[in-house]
Design an enzyme around this catalytic site. Sequence first.
Site: not given
Lengths: 582, 179
Positions: A49, A111-112, A161, A483
């Site tokens: 993502e 969940f999630q 949802k 760096m």
Amino acid sequence: MKITGAEALIKALEMESVDVMFGYPGGCILPAYDPLLKSSIRHILVRHEQGAGHMAEGYAHVTGRPGVAMVTSGPAATNLVTPLCDAYMDSIPMVAITGQVSTSAIGTDAFQECDTVGITRSITKHNELVMSAEDLPLAIRQAFHIATTGRPGPVLIDIPKDVLQNSMTWHWPTDEEVQASLPGYHPTTKGHPRMIKEAAKLILAAERPVLYLGGGVLKSRAAEVVREIAELLNIPVVTTLMARGAFPDSHPLCLGMPGMHGTAAAVTAMQKSDLLIALGARFDDRVTGKVSAFAQEAKIIHVDIDPAEQGKVRRPDVPIVGDCKLVSIEILKALRELLDGGEVQADIAPWRSRCSGWQEQFPLSYEPSAPGAALKPQFCLEQIRDHAPEGTILVSGVGQHQMWSSQYWHFDEPYTWVNSGGLGTMGFSVPAAIGAKVGRPDKTVWAIDGDGCFQMTAQELITASISKIPIKVGILNNSYLGMVRQWQEMFYGERYSEVDLGGGVPDFVKWAEAMGCVGIRVDSPEEVAPAIERANSINDRPVVVDFRVEEFEKVFPMVAAGASNDDIILPPSQNDRREYLR
Amino acid sequence: MSTYPSPQRHHILSVLVQNKAGVLARVASLFARRGYNIFSLAVAPTEDPQFSRITIVVDVEGTTLEQIVKQLFKLIEVVRISELDPQKSVERELFMATVRTDGENRGQIVELANIFEAKVLAVGVDALTLSLEGSPEKLDDFEELLRGYGIVELQRTGRIALPKLDREAHSRAVKGKAS
């Protein structure tokens, strides 16, 4: 007619002229992926993502249109945190859609589930949890309006949802309805006429003026009018890391990039200036160095659309809140009126010649590699630059390779440079280059990456292969976190701690091939040009060129963190000329 | 003991916001994120249910205040911010305290409450609960005097304020502009 929230979401995105989105499906966002099947919107399935977010940014950078990323709830939303923060820091217009658990499950540690709006509150320009399907079209319209107006930035819309599943009656809000729904949002775009007049007077009176261009010049598409101002009065110009390309590097008035790794001419001109005309720039610490020692004799004209930037770091003598382009047009007009009315510009010829003196004495330079010795990264960049088709877009990650890219490329057109400035996000390059290529398929896109950066997001090359997005990646591979290694060498007594990436592993060529790309390895200077030519000739798949470069090369010039810009560290070859910096 | 910040550094911001879920969290997290200090905060809907007013007392110097105001404006739901000059506004706060009493000094405490026009809300065997509404300074004085008797519990609401009506320019209101 009733439609589902999910259908309304996709329809709203179509109404906002979204042609492409970057995303990854999952549990809570599932309902939105069904109507996508019959939508005109192209969806690019990423591999992580974070990649979706940076692709949306890359797309926005080169097109000026908001990038769109859509992912599910929980871990997907948290994976979007880095790109959201990156877009926030660099004022990139972006709309992120995240799935959320159903309204009845919110707050139950489902969940999630995670508090997406809470987590992203301070790294988005605005965010919103939509609790009813009826509210979706307005939320989407607001999101695009907020992301693209005023100071641009990312907006996140979190959608449970059941809101996607519920049915609603479609209504597309009018402009008036959007305005009425945002009673506290009225960005100022027109500058104050009195301030503009005052600015014009100061500009004419200045003996050592510098135009200090920031990312806002590109965001407001002001490059042309700014160039007219510079040319009208022969004012030297510096372009910050976020503004590279806003003024042509090949122009005689261009002093290049200011700041920590800027050119000595740009850094010194700002230090010695009596008037900084800051356009869409924010006096970032990487530009000012030690603030109390920065451009002490300079008066400041500060044009910025964000009122909070005025006086945040340096108090301006003439603050102008407004859109850079609109304000620049008015300043140009005011300058012409003053000149037509008989006003005369102060003599800046001595200043011009001082600036050119610095340019001549202190060009960017590096020691070419001795015969048989390792490749120089700067040489690779020069070669890519010299072989690049016109209008090539350069994208970089963060670190030494980023600074060399900004230094050694010749940016002559706006929107040909994409990088992560404010947040300094390693791993930005590959996904951002993919987004840029999707936005401008007509252009060659080169991603310059370090071997450290590349290992953070390289898997998006699978996305590029499968979705036929033929970008080119040049890895300046020094087997080090370059760096950080440079800082340890210069400021930590050469005590190298956790910066050796273990040279040789991975095999970047095999890795590239495994991801469906062409992989090319380059070890010696003679191999550089042929490899680049070959990369440029391949347009049916991504190409990765692994340039094995000198491990101990450093970026110069350099202003150490917290030091005054007066104490700029020059490349060793120029140390004997230091006195010319006066 | 000085309860409130010094007058020079104490500023009252009256912030009109859209009455929506999460707005208070947004304001609070802005203060936390930018390192500003909220001294007290009171929030409730206004006469128009679409809007709420947040009254924030901040303890800062001038330049930081300017930044706070500008950063607050950037929140999309912030509609208007007024900085109320304490000299030119009416301020009120509510105070409740439970004070220990041994029976003998109960009369003294009640007398003190009467002088301040405080109310006795509850009486227990060895304690009294008092309430006082008034200017924050008056509340400070009352608190100071009660302290000698032993304050068991104390709760103050944080101040709310509105501009005085009988003056001309009573507040420095800036229209909701944001970017």
